[in-house]
Design a protein around this motif. Structure first.
Motif, PDB file in Angstrom:
ATOM      1  N   GLN A  63       0.862  -1.173   0.000  1.00  0.00           N
ATOM      2  CA  GLN A  63       0.000   0.000   0.000  1.00  0.00           C
ATOM      3  C   GLN A  63       0.906   1.233   0.000  1.00  0.00           C
ATOM      4  O   GLN A  63       1.585   1.526   0.968  1.00  0.00           O
ATOM      5  N   LEU A  64       0.912   1.945  -1.110  1.00  0.00           N
ATOM      6  CA  LEU A  64       1.806   3.091  -1.260  1.00  0.00           C
ATOM      7  C   LEU A  64       1.093   4.359  -0.784  1.00  0.00           C
ATOM      8  O   LEU A  64       0.076   4.744  -1.346  1.00  0.00           O
ATOM      9  N   PRO A  65       1.600   5.006   0.265  1.00  0.00           N
ATOM     10  CA  PRO A  65       0.942   6.238   0.744  1.00  0.00           C
ATOM     11  C   PRO A  65       1.157   7.399  -0.226  1.00  0.00           C
ATOM     12  O   PRO A  65       2.275   7.675  -0.644  1.00  0.00           O
ATOM     13  N   ILE A  66       0.063   8.068  -0.588  1.00  0.00           N
ATOM     14  CA  ILE A  66       0.112   9.224  -1.476  1.00  0.00           C
ATOM     15  C   ILE A  66      -0.718  10.340  -0.854  1.00  0.00           C
ATOM     16  O   ILE A  66      -1.841  10.114  -0.393  1.00  0.00           O
ATOM     17  N   LYS A  67      -0.164  11.541  -0.818  1.00  0.00           N
ATOM     18  CA  LYS A  67      -0.857  12.690  -0.253  1.00  0.00           C
ATOM     19  C   LYS A  67      -0.898  13.819  -1.275  1.00  0.00           C
ATOM     20  O   LYS A  67       0.009  13.979  -2.096  1.00  0.00           O
ATOM     21  N   TYR A  68      -1.970  14.590  -1.205  1.00  0.00           N
ATOM     22  CA  TYR A  68      -2.143  15.794  -2.015  1.00  0.00           C
ATOM     23  C   TYR A  68      -2.345  16.935  -1.030  1.00  0.00           C
ATOM     24  O   TYR A  68      -3.347  16.989  -0.319  1.00  0.00           O
ATOM     25  N   PHE A  69      -1.374  17.836  -0.940  1.00  0.00           N
ATOM     26  CA  PHE A  69      -1.393  18.828   0.136  1.00  0.00           C
ATOM     27  C   PHE A  69      -0.912  20.177  -0.378  1.00  0.00           C
ATOM     28  O   PHE A  69      -0.337  20.294  -1.457  1.00  0.00           O
ATOM     29  N   ARG A  70      -1.134  21.208   0.431  1.00  0.00           N
ATOM     30  CA  ARG A  70      -0.636  22.549   0.136  1.00  0.00           C
ATOM     31  C   ARG A  70       0.671  22.758   0.883  1.00  0.00           C
ATOM     32  O   ARG A  70       0.726  22.667   2.117  1.00  0.00           O
ATOM     33  N   ASP A  71       1.717  23.031   0.132  1.00  0.00           N
ATOM     34  CA  ASP A  71       3.043  23.234   0.721  1.00  0.00           C
ATOM     35  C   ASP A  71       3.075  24.608   1.385  1.00  0.00           C
ATOM     36  O   ASP A  71       2.918  25.633   0.713  1.00  0.00           O
ATOM     37  N   PRO A  72       3.271  24.661   2.718  1.00  0.00           N
ATOM     38  CA  PRO A  72       3.280  25.977   3.392  1.00  0.00           C
ATOM     39  C   PRO A  72       4.434  26.865   2.941  1.00  0.00           C
ATOM     40  O   PRO A  72       4.376  28.083   3.106  1.00  0.00           O
ATOM     41  N   ALA A  73       5.471  26.271   2.353  1.00  0.00           N
ATOM     42  CA  ALA A  73       6.635  27.068   1.940  1.00  0.00           C
ATOM     43  C   ALA A  73       6.292  28.025   0.806  1.00  0.00           C
ATOM     44  O   ALA A  73       6.764  29.165   0.787  1.00  0.00           O
ATOM     45  N   ASP A  74       5.481  27.568  -0.154  1.00  0.00           N
ATOM     46  CA  ASP A  74       5.149  28.445  -1.277  1.00  0.00           C
ATOM     47  C   ASP A  74       3.648  28.549  -1.530  1.00  0.00           C
ATOM     48  O   ASP A  74       3.222  29.240  -2.464  1.00  0.00           O
ATOM     49  N   GLY A  75       2.829  27.849  -0.739  1.00  0.00           N
ATOM     50  CA  GLY A  75       1.381  27.933  -0.886  1.00  0.00           C
ATOM     51  C   GLY A  75       0.824  27.175  -2.065  1.00  0.00           C
ATOM     52  O   GLY A  75      -0.352  27.323  -2.390  1.00  0.00           O
ATOM     53  N   CYS A  76       1.639  26.329  -2.737  1.00  0.00           N
ATOM     54  CA  CYS A  76       1.198  25.592  -3.916  1.00  0.00           C
ATOM     55  C   CYS A  76       0.875  24.142  -3.578  1.00  0.00           C
ATOM     56  O   CYS A  76       1.479  23.550  -2.677  1.00  0.00           O
ATOM     57  N   ARG A  77      -0.067  23.577  -4.303  1.00  0.00           N
ATOM     58  CA  ARG A  77      -0.450  22.186  -4.122  1.00  0.00           C
ATOM     59  C   ARG A  77       0.619  21.253  -4.674  1.00  0.00           C
ATOM     60  O   ARG A  77       1.162  21.476  -5.763  1.00  0.00           O
ATOM     61  N   LYS A  78       0.888  20.149  -3.948  1.00  0.00           N
ATOM     62  CA  LYS A  78       1.888  19.180  -4.384  1.00  0.00           C
ATOM     63  C   LYS A  78       1.457  17.784  -3.956  1.00  0.00           C
ATOM     64  O   LYS A  78       0.540  17.611  -3.147  1.00  0.00           O
ATOM     65  N   PHE A  79       2.148  16.782  -4.499  1.00  0.00           N
ATOM     66  CA  PHE A  79       1.955  15.392  -4.121  1.00  0.00           C
ATOM     67  C   PHE A  79       3.144  14.930  -3.276  1.00  0.00           C
ATOM     68  O   PHE A  79       4.267  15.411  -3.457  1.00  0.00           O
ATOM     69  N   VAL A  80       2.868  13.980  -2.397  1.00  0.00           N
ATOM     70  CA  VAL A  80       3.931  13.198  -1.762  1.00  0.00           C
ATOM     71  C   VAL A  80       3.652  11.745  -2.090  1.00  0.00           C
ATOM     72  O   VAL A  80       2.601  11.201  -1.738  1.00  0.00           O
ATOM     73  N   ILE A  81       4.571  11.111  -2.799  1.00  0.00           N
ATOM     74  CA  ILE A  81       4.431   9.713  -3.186  1.00  0.00           C
ATOM     75  C   ILE A  81       5.508   8.935  -2.430  1.00  0.00           C
ATOM     76  O   ILE A  81       6.689   9.038  -2.750  1.00  0.00           O
ATOM     77  N   GLY A  82       5.084   8.193  -1.432  1.00  0.00           N
ATOM     78  CA  GLY A  82       6.066   7.582  -0.548  1.00  0.00           C
ATOM     79  C   GLY A  82       6.766   8.684   0.219  1.00  0.00           C
ATOM     80  O   GLY A  82       6.168   9.382   1.032  1.00  0.00           O
ATOM     81  N   THR A  83       8.052   8.883  -0.058  1.00  0.00           N
ATOM     82  CA  THR A  83       8.803   9.987   0.539  1.00  0.00           C
ATOM     83  C   THR A  83       9.163  11.048  -0.494  1.00  0.00           C
ATOM     84  O   THR A  83       9.826  12.033  -0.161  1.00  0.00           O
ATOM     85  N   ALA A  84       8.770  10.861  -1.744  1.00  0.00           N
ATOM     86  CA  ALA A  84       9.133  11.789  -2.810  1.00  0.00           C
ATOM     87  C   ALA A  84       8.099  12.907  -2.917  1.00  0.00           C
ATOM     88  O   ALA A  84       6.904  12.652  -3.067  1.00  0.00           O
ATOM     89  N   VAL A  85       8.550  14.150  -2.815  1.00  0.00           N
ATOM     90  CA  VAL A  85       7.684  15.311  -3.006  1.00  0.00           C
ATOM     91  C   VAL A  85       7.655  15.641  -4.500  1.00  0.00           C
ATOM     92  O   VAL A  85       8.695  15.777  -5.136  1.00  0.00           O
ATOM     93  N   VAL A  86       6.457  15.760  -5.052  1.00  0.00           N
ATOM     94  CA  VAL A  86       6.298  15.940  -6.498  1.00  0.00           C
ATOM     95  C   VAL A  86       5.576  17.254  -6.762  1.00  0.00           C
ATOM     96  O   VAL A  86       4.466  17.469  -6.280  1.00  0.00           O
ATOM     97  N   ASP A  87       6.220  18.112  -7.516  1.00  0.00           N
ATOM     98  CA  ASP A  87       5.640  19.374  -7.949  1.00  0.00           C
ATOM     99  C   ASP A  87       4.992  19.142  -9.316  1.00  0.00           C
ATOM    100  O   ASP A  87       5.684  18.858 -10.287  1.00  0.00           O
ATOM    101  N   THR A  88       3.679  19.257  -9.399  1.00  0.00           N
ATOM    102  CA  THR A  88       2.988  18.879 -10.637  1.00  0.00           C
ATOM    103  C   THR A  88       3.127  19.920 -11.743  1.00  0.00           C
ATOM    104  O   THR A  88       2.500  19.793 -12.792  1.00  0.00           O
ATOM    105  N   VAL A  89       3.936  20.942 -11.552  1.00  0.00           N
ATOM    106  CA  VAL A  89       4.175  21.860 -12.644  1.00  0.00           C
ATOM    107  C   VAL A  89       5.252  21.315 -13.577  1.00  0.00           C
ATOM    108  O   VAL A  89       5.442  21.799 -14.679  1.00  0.00           O
ATOM    109  N   ALA A  90       5.983  20.307 -13.134  1.00  0.00           N
ATOM    110  CA  ALA A  90       7.038  19.713 -13.960  1.00  0.00           C
ATOM    111  C   ALA A  90       6.444  18.588 -14.795  1.00  0.00           C
ATOM    112  O   ALA A  90       6.432  17.441 -14.390  1.00  0.00           O
ATOM    113  N   PHE A  91       5.951  18.921 -15.962  1.00  0.00           N
ATOM    114  CA  PHE A  91       5.202  17.963 -16.772  1.00  0.00           C
ATOM    115  C   PHE A  91       6.033  17.343 -17.893  1.00  0.00           C
ATOM    116  O   PHE A  91       5.551  17.104 -18.974  1.00  0.00           O
ATOM    117  N   GLY A  92       7.313  17.119 -17.647  1.00  0.00           N
ATOM    118  CA  GLY A  92       8.114  16.355 -18.596  1.00  0.00           C
ATOM    119  C   GLY A  92       8.303  17.019 -19.938  1.00  0.00           C
ATOM    120  O   GLY A  92       8.209  18.232 -20.072  1.00  0.00           O
TER     121      GLY A  92
END
Length: 774
Positions: free
Chosen positions: A727-756
């Motif tokens: 069971q892989l923990p995934i969170k969708y939260f607001r980062d207090p550092a910059d006020g932007c929404r991000k994902f945490v996948i396991g221990t990896a913080v993912v900024d969804t503005v980086a779309f490859g």
């Protein structure tokens, strides 16, 4: 989200950075009626004091300067660093005069000389598209790669700073009492919108900056302004709820939304829930590209047959591609080519406008059409003439035949692309990798002297060599020393080039049908899946139930419509393309006949004096103004829609149960911010991906439908031993550092503005501002 607070702000300004044109409006809530438009072209002439001609001004239907501004902006400064102080440059003085020294410090040339075509190495393609993918593939300035996010934010900031806030209607106001709203396409993630508005807050000294999705804004434009003119509305006036389905097909993107609005008792503000958002970077510009590709291939055929008799078997330029050094070829002649390219784009638009519901194209033999065809044919012929040795210039008859053949190839006349337009989705295997000539049996080549073109029926002026042309504005190709004659086609290339016009028309018909299916049936179906799976709310509706949604277009529409409470709103320049508009309307025809749906094409409002046809092109910014000042409240503006999923980084790695990916439960993420999908550890790394599509995990997705956000190794997840399921923990939260929404996948913080990275299909979407390289 903070709505307009009259205790904090006096003015609200809304800006739409469209792919075709930009528009901005302003107003005060205490002033009733439509917000006023800001004259974005107010300083056009002042920004070109030494041009000798009037600066380029976009004009409305009456020929008057438009309140909108063309989006064709040029790069200027190579040494521009995109630092914050550069984004804060103000070149409009308090008295409305221009500080040209300050203007020269900016990176952008906002207006250009009248009727002059910019060099395509300097022309800025739609930066919104590149920001979506965090890609710099076509954002280059003389070989320098530019960051898409910085390019977009600096352009937006300088337009807001100078052309909006220092326009005559707002000159001298207290900027801290101004609230600014930006509209963004649906292909943006929430993080994209937040990052954009956050950076504008840093660069522009106003009270507040907010954002709203473009198709949401269209719904509020209708509900606030258009609904006053109901055209014998057939909906139940006693219902307290309304559903709006908006379909906005612009030049750069197609955006769809489903909004459900409920008016609570006791006079409280209406509450709006977004049930789904879908979109694709496939707007009207890609449709134009389909016609441009047809014309380019026809010109290649003419040169293979007629030009080869002059040992000139290839066109001197391609309208679709550039060499790696930025030139179209060794024959590229700067402004001459760019003006030809602009004329070809206009010819494509004329041809699109002549296309009927059933793909019957009848282009009228008008003066405009003849002028465009003749100018392009003359320009290409002069390329050839300048390359001929002096001893071959005496006989002009071969050049005249070549020029007439080119003109005939460019003129559609009266043709039918397909005997029957079928817009139902084709089988995936048939659509994937479609290539008409790769599956065609090889035919013997016709003799090179075989007549394959007719003499032009257009009323063309007699062609003359450049030396005898008196009109100085006529396109003139400058000689180029050492330019080689074009090499002949190989036999394999000839089999492609020599496809008949009928075959090419058939392929164009298939391409248009596929375009309509992708921008109508497929997006409607995706919206239906979002609504059926309740991605937006916390009801106990399992995600797996979406697999039971019927696969027919009618089943998709049934899932979207609330009887006698649904309004469908169609907007955007490309929605006027008849095959697309007719298909959209046919999808809702059954419900419209029952009286369950009110169909509203914004073009229908053009006859209303208060709104007018020019104002329809500003509906997006006016809708944003209407939302923030009307007391509406979207309760889930930051909700996730579409598909976020994990897929093996190695595409050949099989997953259990025929899966191709592991999709996240967006309903749970939108409600609680947590999701724990079971992930089978069969790979050493996964790609975290996004798609606006909503399909089963067992169904394929096209490469251009996937944005790869982040590569995640199992050590970062962590997933556990290979071959196990966790069971892989995934969170969708607001980062207090910059006020932007991000994902945490396991221990990896993912900024969804980086779309490859962008796929190769990007060139179809940014033509003609950028041409394919290599």
């Amino acid at each position: 989200m903070e709505l307009f607070d009259p205790a904090l702000y006096d003015y609200l300004v809304a800006l739409d950075l469209g792919s075709d044109s930009m528009a901005a409006c302003w107003g005060r809530p205490d002033i009733p009626g439509l917000p006023a438009m800001i004259p974005l072209q107010e300083y056009a002439d002042s920004l070109h004091p030494s041009s000798g001609d009037a600066a380029f001004v976009l004009r409305d239907e009456e020929g008057q300067p438009s309140c909108r501004m063309e989006s064709k902006v040029q790069f200027r400064r190579l040494e521009y660093k995109f630092e914050d102080e550069e984004g804060r440059i103000v070149f409009v003085k308090p008295d409305g005069k221009i500080d040209l020294d300050k203007y020269q410090e900016t990176c952008f040339l906002l207006f250009r000389k009248f009727d002059a075509a910019p060099n395509h190495r300097e022309l800025l393609p739609n930066p919104k598209l590149f920001f979506q993918y965090n890609a710099n593939l076509a954002l280059d300035l003389d070989g320098r790669q530019l960051e898409a996010e910085k390019t977009l934010t600096h352009l937006a900031a300088q337009i807001i700073q100078n052309l909006v806030l220092r326009s005559s209607p707002l000159r001298g106001v207290d900027l801290k009492r101004v609230m600014v709203v930006l509209t963004v396409p649906n292909v943006y993630s929430v993080t994209h919108a937040q990052r954009l508005t956050q950076k504008i807050r840093e660069l522009v000294d106003v009270g507040r900056v907010e954002w709203l999705s473009e198709s949401d804004a269209i719904a509020f434009f209708w509900s606030r302004y258009g609904a006053q003119h109901q055209f014998a509305e057939n909906l139940d006036p006693n219902l307290e709820h309304r559903r709006y389905i908006t379909i906005d097909v612009g030049k750069g993107t197609t955006d769809l939304s489903v909004l459900h609005t409920q008016s609570p008792p006791s006079g409280r503000a209406p509450k709006t829930v977004i049930l789904g958002r879908a979109g694709t970077s496939s707007g009207g510009s890609e449709l134009t590209f389909l016609f441009a590709r047809f014309f380019d291939e026809e010109i290649r055929r003419v040169f293979a047959v007629v030009g080869s008799k002059m040992q000139y078997a290839r066109p001197p330029v391609s309208f679709l591609g550039m060499a790696q050094d930025g030139r179209t070829s060794s024959r590229q002649r700067g402004e001459v080519f760019n003006r030809l390219l602009n004329q070809l784009e206009k010819l494509c638009n004329v041809t699109k406008a002549a296309c009927s519901d059933s793909l019957h194209i009848e282009v009228p033999e008008s003066k405009e059409t003849e002028r465009l065809v003749q100018s392009i044919a003359d320009g290409l012929t002069r390329y050839v003439y300048e390359d001929l040795p002096d001893e071959e210039r005496g006989d002009l008859e071969p050049l005249r035949r070549l020029r007439n053949a080119i003109a005939e190839a460019l003129f559609f006349g009266d043709v039918r692309l397909a005997s029957d337009l079928t817009l139902a989705p084709a089988p995936e295997a048939e659509r994937k990798g479609w290539n008409l000539w790769s599956r065609r049996k090889a035919k013997p080549l016709p003799p090179m002297d075989a007549p394959v073109v007719r003499e032009s029926k257009l009323s063309l002026k007699a062609w003359q060599p450049p030396e005898s042309v008196e009109d100085q504005d006529t396109l003139r190709v400058l000689p180029e020393e050492g330019s080689p004659r074009t090499r002949p086609f190989s036999e394999g290339e000839l089999r492609v080039v020599m496809l008949s016009r009928r075959d090419r028309l058939g392929q164009l018909g298939k391409d248009i049908s596929d375009y309509v299916e992708r921008n109508a049936d497929r997006l409607i179906h995706d919206l239906a899946r979002m609504v059926s799976t309740n991605q937006s709310n916390d009801t106990n509706f399992p995600v797996s139930d979406a697999q039971q949604l019927g696969g027919t277009p009618q089943a998709s529409v049934d899932a979207l419509v609330v009887p006698r409470a649904t309004t469908v709103i169609v907007a955007g320049q490309a929605s006027q393309f008849r095959p697309l508009y007719s298909r959209l309307r046919s999808l809702f025809a059954v419900h419209e006949a029952r009286g369950d749906v009110a169909w509203r094409f914004l073009q229908d409002l053009a006859h209303i004096e208060e709104i007018g046809s020019e104002a329809l092109k500003t509906a997006c910014c006016r809708g944003a103004y209407g939302y923030f000042t009307a007391g509406h409240r979207i309760v889930n503006r930051e909700a996730l829609f579409g598909s976020y999923f994990l897929a093996p980084a190695n595409a050949d790695t099989p997953l259990p149960d025929g899966r191709r990916r592991y999709s996240l439960n967006l309903r749970l993420l939108n409600v609680s911010g947590d999701s724990h999908p079971g992930i089978g550890v069969v790979s050493t790394a996964y790609d975290f991906c996004f798609s606006t599509r909503v399909v089963k995990d067992t169904q394929p997705l096209r490469e251009e439908e996937i944005s790869r956000i982040k590569w995640i190794p199992i050590q970062e997840a962590p997933l556990g031993p290979a071959g196990t399921s966790v069971q892989l923990p995934i969170k969708y939260f607001r980062d207090p550092a910059d006020g932007c929404r991000k994902f945490v996948i396991g221990t990896a913080v993912v900024d969804t503005v980086a779309f490859g990275n962008l796929p190769g299909a990007i060139w179809d979407k940014v033509w003609p501002e950028r041409l394919r390289r290599g």
